[in-house]
Write a protein that holds these residues in place. Sequence first.
Motif, short mmCIF file in Angstrom:
data_model
loop_
_atom_site.label_atom_id
_atom_site.label_comp_id
_atom_site.label_asym_id
_atom_site.label_seq_id
_atom_site.Cartn_x
_atom_site.Cartn_y
_atom_site.Cartn_z
N GLY A 50 -11.45 2.11 37.70
CA GLY A 50 -10.17 2.10 37.01
C GLY A 50 -9.90 3.39 36.24
N ASP A 51 -8.74 3.43 35.60
CA ASP A 51 -8.32 4.60 34.84
C ASP A 51 -8.76 4.48 33.38
N PRO A 52 -9.01 5.61 32.72
CA PRO A 52 -9.48 5.56 31.33
C PRO A 52 -8.44 4.93 30.40
N HIS A 53 -8.92 4.10 29.47
CA HIS A 53 -8.05 3.56 28.42
C HIS A 53 -8.63 3.83 27.04
N LEU A 54 -9.70 4.65 26.98
CA LEU A 54 -10.30 5.06 25.72
C LEU A 54 -10.43 6.57 25.72
N ARG A 55 -10.05 7.18 24.60
CA ARG A 55 -10.19 8.62 24.45
C ARG A 55 -10.90 8.93 23.14
N VAL A 56 -11.45 10.12 23.06
CA VAL A 56 -12.05 10.62 21.83
C VAL A 56 -11.41 11.96 21.51
N GLN A 57 -11.26 12.23 20.22
CA GLN A 57 -10.61 13.47 19.78
C GLN A 57 -11.34 14.02 18.58
N ARG A 58 -11.58 15.31 18.58
CA ARG A 58 -12.15 16.01 17.43
C ARG A 58 -11.02 16.49 16.55
N VAL A 59 -11.05 16.12 15.26
CA VAL A 59 -9.98 16.52 14.34
C VAL A 59 -10.52 17.54 13.35
N ASP A 60 -9.66 18.46 12.93
CA ASP A 60 -10.07 19.55 12.04
C ASP A 60 -10.14 19.12 10.58
N THR A 61 -9.30 18.16 10.19
CA THR A 61 -9.27 17.75 8.78
C THR A 61 -9.25 16.23 8.69
N GLY A 62 -9.68 15.71 7.56
CA GLY A 62 -9.61 14.28 7.31
C GLY A 62 -10.78 13.52 7.90
N PRO A 63 -10.85 12.22 7.60
CA PRO A 63 -11.98 11.40 8.02
C PRO A 63 -11.89 10.88 9.44
N GLY A 64 -10.79 11.15 10.13
CA GLY A 64 -10.62 10.58 11.47
C GLY A 64 -10.05 9.18 11.38
N GLY A 65 -10.18 8.44 12.45
CA GLY A 65 -9.63 7.09 12.48
C GLY A 65 -9.37 6.65 13.90
N LEU A 66 -8.27 5.93 14.08
CA LEU A 66 -7.91 5.39 15.39
C LEU A 66 -6.39 5.48 15.53
N HIS A 67 -5.94 5.91 16.71
CA HIS A 67 -4.51 5.83 16.97
C HIS A 67 -4.28 5.37 18.40
N LEU A 68 -3.05 4.99 18.70
CA LEU A 68 -2.65 4.54 20.03
C LEU A 68 -1.86 5.65 20.73
N ASP A 69 -2.13 5.83 22.01
CA ASP A 69 -1.29 6.66 22.86
C ASP A 69 -0.47 5.74 23.76
N LEU A 70 0.84 5.88 23.71
CA LEU A 70 1.75 5.13 24.57
C LEU A 70 2.23 6.08 25.66
N HIS A 71 1.86 5.80 26.90
CA HIS A 71 2.18 6.67 28.02
C HIS A 71 3.56 6.26 28.57
#
Length: 250
Positions: A50-71
Amino acid sequence: MHIRWLTASLDFPSDQFGAEVTFWRAISGSTVSPPHGRKREFASLEPFNGDPHLRVQRVDTGPGGLHLDLHVDDPRDAATTAISLGASVVRDAAGLGHVTMRSPAGFGFCLVDWQGESRRSRPIRWPGDTISIIDQVCIDVPAALYDRETVFWAGLTGRPTEPTSRPELTWLRRDPSLAIGILLQRKGADDDSTTASGHLDMACSNVPDEVARHEDWGARVVDRFPNWTVMADPVGRRYCITRRNPRTGR
């Protein structure tokens, strides 16, 4: 607005990125794509089918978290719809294929160009016969903002709400073509946060076995409930292992 695909994106500070990607890759049974983006800050957790439904992102500032991508077919057009429902624009990068936004309660999401994703991945059967998949984003909403936030997400996704056995939880009826579902949770009256946050939920056939597997990778139990267990990953990020059907999400 037609949502073609949903992706949950885990955002990590630079000093957590490598170890956290290893943890989430392991518990989801994924491989990691080559990094991409202008700063090579993005990667997908690639399922075995199947196609990916989870991503990881490196952020420059802040503690990070979770967000949604709507394609979607047209991020800027979709942003107009989101604004009419009460969202705000954080960054308009439609020329680069995305618009970053916040919901009325402050939960982050991105409208991104659809790249043809359509194949739902199947749950993984682990040694011992437990079946599991990370398949849900739970948006945790301050009590005073809960009703408005629920109306917003139902309107944006076009999915009707469904009550659950607990009054503080509301489902959006799942689209069977998407790998990620959305649950909204009203925070308790003693919670003093002013913006919404989010966490991931895993569906599995055997919660105790799944919990033990995650503990082997460095997670710890935070709390236990009849139908789910609250976990913290190695850096303290919370998520839930839930007793739901991994194939249907119900």
